[in-house]
Design a protein around this motif. Structure first.
Motif, PDB file in Angstrom:
ATOM      1  N   UNK A  19      41.554  33.133  47.108  1.00 39.33           N
ATOM      2  CA  UNK A  19      41.831  33.847  48.334  1.00 39.33           C
ATOM      3  C   UNK A  19      42.359  35.256  48.182  1.00 39.33           C
ATOM      4  N   UNK A  20      42.847  35.642  47.017  1.00 39.03           N
ATOM      5  CA  UNK A  20      43.436  36.968  46.849  1.00 39.03           C
ATOM      6  C   UNK A  20      42.357  38.050  46.796  1.00 39.03           C
ATOM      7  N   UNK A  21      42.766  39.262  47.216  1.00 43.35           N
ATOM      8  CA  UNK A  21      41.900  40.435  47.155  1.00 43.35           C
ATOM      9  C   UNK A  21      42.513  41.437  46.187  1.00 43.35           C
ATOM     10  N   UNK A  22      41.676  41.977  45.307  1.00 49.86           N
ATOM     11  CA  UNK A  22      42.107  42.999  44.362  1.00 49.86           C
ATOM     12  C   UNK A  22      41.389  44.300  44.704  1.00 49.86           C
ATOM     13  N   UNK A  23      42.167  45.323  45.105  1.00 42.05           N
ATOM     14  CA  UNK A  23      41.609  46.635  45.433  1.00 42.05           C
ATOM     15  C   UNK A  23      41.587  47.488  44.175  1.00 42.05           C
ATOM     16  N   UNK A  24      40.385  47.925  43.778  1.00 36.60           N
ATOM     17  CA  UNK A  24      40.217  48.717  42.563  1.00 36.60           C
ATOM     18  C   UNK A  24      40.024  50.192  42.911  1.00 36.60           C
ATOM     19  N   UNK A  25      40.334  51.096  41.994  1.00 36.99           N
ATOM     20  CA  UNK A  25      40.159  52.530  42.250  1.00 36.99           C
ATOM     21  C   UNK A  25      38.694  52.943  42.172  1.00 36.99           C
ATOM     22  N   UNK A  26      38.429  54.186  42.535  1.00 36.68           N
ATOM     23  CA  UNK A  26      37.081  54.735  42.462  1.00 36.68           C
ATOM     24  C   UNK A  26      36.715  55.056  41.010  1.00 36.68           C
ATOM     25  N   UNK A  27      35.414  55.063  40.741  1.00 36.53           N
ATOM     26  CA  UNK A  27      34.933  55.455  39.418  1.00 36.53           C
ATOM     27  C   UNK A  27      34.761  54.266  38.495  1.00 36.53           C
ATOM     28  N   UNK A  28      33.737  54.323  37.646  1.00 34.59           N
ATOM     29  CA  UNK A  28      33.456  53.212  36.736  1.00 34.59           C
ATOM     30  C   UNK A  28      34.582  53.006  35.724  1.00 34.59           C
ATOM     31  N   UNK A  29      35.005  54.078  35.071  1.00 34.86           N
ATOM     32  CA  UNK A  29      36.028  53.950  34.033  1.00 34.86           C
ATOM     33  C   UNK A  29      37.384  53.545  34.610  1.00 34.86           C
ATOM     34  N   UNK A  30      37.891  54.176  35.682  1.00 33.25           N
ATOM     35  CA  UNK A  30      39.188  53.753  36.232  1.00 33.25           C
ATOM     36  C   UNK A  30      39.175  52.318  36.743  1.00 33.25           C
ATOM     37  N   UNK A  31      38.086  51.914  37.402  1.00 36.53           N
ATOM     38  CA  UNK A  31      38.037  50.538  37.923  1.00 36.53           C
ATOM     39  C   UNK A  31      37.963  49.522  36.788  1.00 36.53           C
ATOM     40  N   UNK A  32      37.219  49.825  35.726  1.00 38.78           N
ATOM     41  CA  UNK A  32      37.148  48.918  34.584  1.00 38.78           C
ATOM     42  C   UNK A  32      38.505  48.794  33.900  1.00 38.78           C
ATOM     43  N   UNK A  33      39.199  49.908  33.768  1.00 42.81           N
ATOM     44  CA  UNK A  33      40.526  49.884  33.149  1.00 42.81           C
ATOM     45  C   UNK A  33      41.509  49.080  33.983  1.00 42.81           C
TER      46      UNK A  33
END
Length: 339
Positions: free
Chosen positions: A237-251
């Protein structure tokens, strides 16, 4: 004196022959062209044949050109092909290989949709081109097997996710190609991608989850927010908000996976994890549940109450995969954030 003895003429003798005049009245010299032809080591007869054949060749080429313009060779070839088909070389069978999910009857219908069943007249490129218009077919090879069989070898796409857009569900492959519609009560056990153009980001999502392989089986869905970043929703049920960009979101995802491996963030009743700020992670919980301890290194941006933990402090039972996906589909419109 008799008439027979009378001779006419003043001289009374025999006439002298005229002398032949030499010079301009004599035999003329041959022209340069004639001399050139005479110098060729070919007999006159052979030369005449060559000229004759050349004239006939030019005339024949002209006749062929006119026939091509009128379509006579094509007509003759078509008639010949029909004769060959009537002799037993006509399509009577279609052999299809490589089919798993797609309807075989569709392939048969395309293969047999011909102006003529005569084997020489079957347009293989046309059959292949029409088959490639179907989403399930990644590639197709069409060939003849004499005397009467058309062989169609299909390479199918593999479903990788379900795409939700404008209240419609569609099965897509790893490149985002739409395969077929999906009913809500028949959703396959695949991740759900949500939002405009989320289907074309399916490959990027697969690459992203490769940075956190232990979280991939827990993923219930992913929302492509503002055409620039992902919100991941897990089966608990949890949501994880990731940043923009391939490298920042992967990190950020790799960092979250490491934190979950240490503190077990998923399944403890948190509602939302926000990692858009690379310096810190914000955690949100429900307002109407008992307080729980926040994970180390996190800040709260809401009241510290829990939505998914029982009153005795133990984790509530996790939903099944399908129930989690249904809940994502039913609540996404109300829960969507612009990010």
């Amino acid at each position: 004196m008799t008439a027979a003895s009378i001779k006419r003429g003043g001289n009374g003798g025999t006439r002298k022959p005229r002398a032949t005049v030499k010079g301009k009245a004599g035999k003329s010299k041959p022209s340069m062209l004639a001399r050139s032809i005479e110098s060729i080591p070919i007999s006159a007869t052979a030369m005449q044949r060559i000229v004759t054949f050349s004239i006939l060749g030019v005339a024949g080429a002209a006749v062929i050109s006119i026939a091509v313009m009128l379509g006579l060779p094509a007509y003759a070839a078509a008639q010949l092909s029909e004769i060959v088909g009537g002799a037993g070389f006509a399509v009577k069978r279609v052999e299809v290989t490589g089919i798993d999910r797609m309807d075989r009857l569709t392939v048969y219908a395309v293969a047999l949709d011909q102006k003529s069943r005569a084997m020489p007249l079957v347009d293989l490129d046309k059959v292949r081109g029409e088959l490639l218009q179907y989403g399930w077919i990644a590639d197709a090879r069409v060939s003849r097997r004499l005397p009467d069989t058309l062989v169609v070898d299909i390479v199918e796409r593999k479903p990788a996710a379900v795409w939700q857009h404008e209240q419609q569900l569609s099965l897509i492959d790893d490149k985002g190609v739409v395969l077929e519609p999906v009913a809500l009560n028949a959703m396959p056990d695949l991740p759900l991608v949500i939002g405009p153009d989320a289907n074309v980001q399916a490959t990027a999502l697969t690459d992203l989850m490769g940075h956190a392989p232990r979280l991939k089986p827990m993923l219930a869905g992913a929302t492509w927010v503002g055409n620039r970043r992902w919100d991941l929703r897990f089966q608990s049920g949890e949501v994880l908000a990731l940043p923009e960009g391939d490298a920042p979101s992967a990190k950020a995802l790799a960092k979250f996976s490491a934190m979950d491996g240490v503190d077990r963030l998923l399944g403890r009743g948190f509602v939302r994890f926000d990692m858009r700020d690379p310096a810190k992670m914000f955690v949100r919980v429900s307002r109407d549940k008992p307080r729980i301890d926040k994970p180390a290194g996190t800040d709260n941006n809401d009241d510290q109450h829990n939505e998914g933990v029982s009153h005795n402090g133990t984790a509530a039972p996790r939903e099944s995969d399908h129930r989690a996906r249904y809940r994502v589909v039913e609540s996404v419109c109300a829960d969507r954030r612009t990010g």
